[in-house]
Design a protein around this motif. Structure first.
Motif, PDB file in Angstrom:
ATOM      1  N   VAL A   1       0.842  -1.192   0.000  1.00 28.54           N
ATOM      2  CA  VAL A   1       0.000   0.000   0.000  1.00 28.54           C
ATOM      3  C   VAL A   1       0.879   1.244   0.000  1.00 28.54           C
ATOM      4  CG1 VAL A   1      -1.901   1.202   1.128  1.00 28.54           C
ATOM      5  CG2 VAL A   1      -1.722  -1.282   1.331  1.00 28.54           C
ATOM      6  N   HIS A   2       0.714   2.050  -1.030  1.00 29.25           N
ATOM      7  CA  HIS A   2       1.453   3.311  -1.156  1.00 29.25           C
ATOM      8  C   HIS A   2       0.668   4.395  -0.431  1.00 29.25           C
ATOM      9  CE1 HIS A   2       3.409   6.451  -4.101  1.00 29.25           C
ATOM     10  NE2 HIS A   2       3.747   6.636  -2.835  1.00 29.25           N
ATOM     11  N   VAL A   3       1.227   4.907   0.656  1.00 31.21           N
ATOM     12  CA  VAL A   3       0.526   5.838   1.528  1.00 31.21           C
ATOM     13  C   VAL A   3       1.108   7.238   1.381  1.00 31.21           C
ATOM     14  CG1 VAL A   3      -0.080   6.376   3.918  1.00 31.21           C
ATOM     15  CG2 VAL A   3       0.028   3.986   3.170  1.00 31.21           C
ATOM     16  N   LEU A   4       0.309   8.164   0.864  1.00 30.65           N
ATOM     17  CA  LEU A   4       0.658   9.581   0.872  1.00 30.65           C
ATOM     18  C   LEU A   4      -0.281  10.249   1.868  1.00 30.65           C
ATOM     19  CD1 LEU A   4       1.146   8.552  -2.306  1.00 30.65           C
ATOM     20  CD2 LEU A   4       1.847  10.936  -2.510  1.00 30.65           C
ATOM     21  N   THR A   5       0.214  10.482   3.068  1.00 32.25           N
ATOM     22  CA  THR A   5      -0.636  10.946   4.152  1.00 32.25           C
ATOM     23  C   THR A   5       0.041  12.064   4.908  1.00 32.25           C
ATOM     24  OG1 THR A   5      -2.046  10.184   5.983  1.00 32.25           O
ATOM     25  CG2 THR A   5       0.198   9.282   5.883  1.00 32.25           C
ATOM     26  N   ASN A   6      -0.601  12.529   5.968  1.00 30.71           N
ATOM     27  CA  ASN A   6      -0.044  13.651   6.718  1.00 30.71           C
ATOM     28  C   ASN A   6       0.953  13.174   7.763  1.00 30.71           C
ATOM     29  OD1 ASN A   6      -1.439  13.697   9.558  1.00 30.71           O
ATOM     30  ND2 ASN A   6      -3.108  13.298   8.126  1.00 30.71           N
ATOM     31  N   GLU A   7       1.862  14.068   8.125  1.00 35.27           N
ATOM     32  CA  GLU A   7       2.976  13.701   8.996  1.00 35.27           C
ATOM     33  C   GLU A   7       2.526  13.298  10.398  1.00 35.27           C
ATOM     34  OE1 GLU A   7       2.805  16.386   7.099  1.00 35.27           O
ATOM     35  OE2 GLU A   7       4.700  16.761   6.050  1.00 35.27           O
ATOM     36  N   VAL A   8       1.367  13.761  10.819  1.00 35.53           N
ATOM     37  CA  VAL A   8       0.888  13.496  12.176  1.00 35.53           C
ATOM     38  C   VAL A   8       0.565  12.021  12.389  1.00 35.53           C
ATOM     39  CG1 VAL A   8      -0.877  14.127  13.878  1.00 35.53           C
ATOM     40  CG2 VAL A   8      -0.052  15.835  12.247  1.00 35.53           C
ATOM     41  N   VAL A   9       0.158  11.317  11.333  1.00 35.38           N
ATOM     42  CA  VAL A   9      -0.430   9.984  11.507  1.00 35.38           C
ATOM     43  C   VAL A   9       0.384   8.860  10.856  1.00 35.38           C
ATOM     44  CG1 VAL A   9      -2.719  11.022  11.598  1.00 35.38           C
ATOM     45  CG2 VAL A   9      -1.877  10.113   9.424  1.00 35.38           C
ATOM     46  N   GLN A  10       1.569   9.141  10.410  1.00 32.87           N
ATOM     47  CA  GLN A  10       2.305   8.132   9.655  1.00 32.87           C
ATOM     48  C   GLN A  10       2.581   6.871  10.480  1.00 32.87           C
ATOM     49  OE1 GLN A  10       5.725  10.265   8.164  1.00 32.87           O
ATOM     50  NE2 GLN A  10       4.651  10.886   6.314  1.00 32.87           N
ATOM     51  N   GLU A  11       2.969   7.040  11.740  1.00 30.83           N
ATOM     52  CA  GLU A  11       3.340   5.878  12.555  1.00 30.83           C
ATOM     53  C   GLU A  11       2.152   4.956  12.816  1.00 30.83           C
ATOM     54  OE1 GLU A  11       3.387   3.675  16.303  1.00 30.83           O
ATOM     55  OE2 GLU A  11       2.375   5.586  16.016  1.00 30.83           O
ATOM     56  N   ILE A  12       1.012   5.521  13.259  1.00 31.14           N
ATOM     57  CA  ILE A  12      -0.140   4.669  13.546  1.00 31.14           C
ATOM     58  C   ILE A  12      -0.693   4.064  12.258  1.00 31.14           C
ATOM     59  CG2 ILE A  12      -1.833   6.556  13.506  1.00 31.14           C
ATOM     60  CD1 ILE A  12      -3.311   5.046  15.752  1.00 31.14           C
ATOM     61  N   THR A  13      -0.629   4.810  11.162  1.00 33.78           N
ATOM     62  CA  THR A  13      -1.115   4.284   9.886  1.00 33.78           C
ATOM     63  C   THR A  13      -0.301   3.070   9.457  1.00 33.78           C
ATOM     64  OG1 THR A  13      -1.910   6.448   9.176  1.00 33.78           O
ATOM     65  CG2 THR A  13      -1.473   4.833   7.453  1.00 33.78           C
ATOM     66  N   ALA A  14       1.010   3.167   9.521  1.00 28.24           N
ATOM     67  CA  ALA A  14       1.866   2.039   9.143  1.00 28.24           C
ATOM     68  C   ALA A  14       1.623   0.841  10.043  1.00 28.24           C
ATOM     69  CB  ALA A  14       3.332   2.459   9.200  1.00 28.24           C
ATOM     70  N   ASN A  15       1.468   1.077  11.339  1.00 27.61           N
ATOM     71  CA  ASN A  15       1.276  -0.031  12.273  1.00 27.61           C
ATOM     72  C   ASN A  15      -0.082  -0.693  12.113  1.00 27.61           C
ATOM     73  OD1 ASN A  15       3.752  -0.288  13.648  1.00 27.61           O
ATOM     74  ND2 ASN A  15       3.310   1.530  14.865  1.00 27.61           N
ATOM     75  N   VAL A  16      -1.112   0.082  11.818  1.00 29.38           N
ATOM     76  CA  VAL A  16      -2.426  -0.511  11.567  1.00 29.38           C
ATOM     77  C   VAL A  16      -2.391  -1.389  10.316  1.00 29.38           C
ATOM     78  CG1 VAL A  16      -4.778   0.054  10.804  1.00 29.38           C
ATOM     79  CG2 VAL A  16      -3.813   1.174  12.816  1.00 29.38           C
ATOM     80  N   LEU A  17      -1.759  -0.913   9.266  1.00 26.59           N
ATOM     81  CA  LEU A  17      -1.664  -1.723   8.048  1.00 26.59           C
ATOM     82  C   LEU A  17      -0.885  -3.008   8.297  1.00 26.59           C
ATOM     83  CD1 LEU A  17      -1.061   1.017   5.339  1.00 26.59           C
ATOM     84  CD2 LEU A  17      -3.119  -0.356   5.665  1.00 26.59           C
ATOM     85  N   LEU A  18       0.210  -2.913   9.020  1.00 28.09           N
ATOM     86  CA  LEU A  18       0.991  -4.105   9.339  1.00 28.09           C
ATOM     87  C   LEU A  18       0.189  -5.089  10.177  1.00 28.09           C
ATOM     88  CD1 LEU A  18       4.475  -2.524  10.132  1.00 28.09           C
ATOM     89  CD2 LEU A  18       3.980  -4.125   8.265  1.00 28.09           C
ATOM     90  N   ALA A  19      -0.506  -4.587  11.193  1.00 29.93           N
ATOM     91  CA  ALA A  19      -1.278  -5.460  12.072  1.00 29.93           C
ATOM     92  C   ALA A  19      -2.388  -6.178  11.313  1.00 29.93           C
ATOM     93  CB  ALA A  19      -1.861  -4.655  13.230  1.00 29.93           C
ATOM     94  N   ALA A  20      -2.996  -5.486  10.364  1.00 36.01           N
ATOM     95  CA  ALA A  20      -4.094  -6.087   9.605  1.00 36.01           C
ATOM     96  C   ALA A  20      -3.608  -7.126   8.611  1.00 36.01           C
ATOM     97  CB  ALA A  20      -4.874  -4.998   8.877  1.00 36.01           C
ATOM     98  N   GLY A  21      -2.392  -6.927   8.073  1.00 36.10           N
ATOM     99  CA  GLY A  21      -1.862  -7.891   7.114  1.00 36.10           C
ATOM    100  C   GLY A  21      -1.424  -7.297   5.800  1.00 36.10           C
ATOM    101  N   ALA A  22      -1.202  -5.982   5.767  1.00 40.75           N
ATOM    102  CA  ALA A  22      -0.724  -5.314   4.554  1.00 40.75           C
ATOM    103  C   ALA A  22       0.735  -4.906   4.715  1.00 40.75           C
ATOM    104  CB  ALA A  22      -1.578  -4.094   4.251  1.00 40.75           C
TER     105      ALA A  22
END
Length: 269
Positions: free
Chosen positions: A28-49
């Protein structure tokens, strides 16, 4: 159709979509805001992406074209990021890679509102926003209080359905109850907990999860609805074993990681 008549997404569909998603293990190519990058990456990893946050204009087109899905989140939009997002969308469309729009705080601020209106003309696979954002994007409201919604998700149901018909996207309007629609059919996902709003980035991370679930999805409506359901179910369970926002964040990631298709198939309510 009134919000009370919208059917709840069956656990069997959630289970099937989670099983499909984990077998795909999308990049998943994520272009997002700097505030949420860490939780976004961890949620994707936890789900299976597999998340990747490639932001340089020299690289985004190449990477968007080889990703399984792309997220465009305008939370901290600026000129260089806007240019990179335009390139990523163009490349994703050329390569038939589905991309999702998160129209953060659209409505009240002209710069991001104009960008999002431009983006929805470029055929997103999905749009995920709160009620105020969806109302504004559909031309039926003026936005919320910053990133926070000032309307309930049920008040934006008609706007979500119209926006889906106009854009061709599956639209998820999230809140106490999430409504996910392709303009013709609509699912409700009634899970979640208010504590989720006390952790920065849960909504943005959900948009990334929505994007991830569109990868290789034969039924995008079911895929997007399943992503919303999984986040809500995980949030509900995480709250039950949390003492506050800090412990909730860890419990949410753990719960999302441990949730299995077989467990979902055994659930009844």
């Amino acid at each position: 159709m009134s919000s009370s008549a919208i059917p709840t997404l069956p656990f069997s569909i959630i289970a099937d979509e989670l099983e499909r998603f984990r077998s795909v293990h999308p990049l998943v190519h994520v272009l997002t805001n700097e505030v949420v990058q860490e939780i976004t990456a961890n949620v994707l990893l936890a789900a299976g992406a597999a998340p990747a946050m490639i932001v340089a204009q020299e690289e985004v087109s190449i990477f968007a074209s080889i990703a399984g899905a792309v997220l465009i989140n305008v939370g901290t939009l600026r000129d260089t990021q806007l240019a990179a997002m335009r390139q990523a969308i163009t490349a994703a469309n050329a390569a038939n890679v589905p991309w999702t729009l998160d129209p953060v705080a659209v409505g009240a601020l002209e710069y991001r509102s104009n960008a999002c209106r431009e983006f929805i003309r470029q055929k997103p696979a999905a749009i995920r926003g709160n009620a105020s954002e969806i109302l504004a994007l559909a031309g039926m409201g003026s936005g919320g209080r910053g990133v926070d919604s000032t309307a309930g998700s049920n008040t934006a149901l008609a706007a979500a359905q119209q926006l889906a018909r106009d854009s061709g996207a599956v639209v998820a309007v999230t809140g106490e109850i999430d409504y996910i629609t392709d303009g013709n059919s609509t699912w409700a996902t009634p899970w979640g907990h208010p504590l989720m709003t006390q952790v920065v980035g849960t909504g943005c991370a959900l948009s990334a999860l929505v994007a991830a679930f569109t990868a290789q999805a034969p039924n995008r409506l079911n895929a997007v609805a399943a992503a919303c359901a999984l986040a809500g179910i995980s949030g509900q369970r995480a709250q039950a074993i949390s003492n506050g926002p800090g412990s909730f964040k860890a419990a949410f990631l753990d719960t999302l990681y441990l949730l299995s298709p077989n467990e979902l198939r055994e659930m009844t309510a």
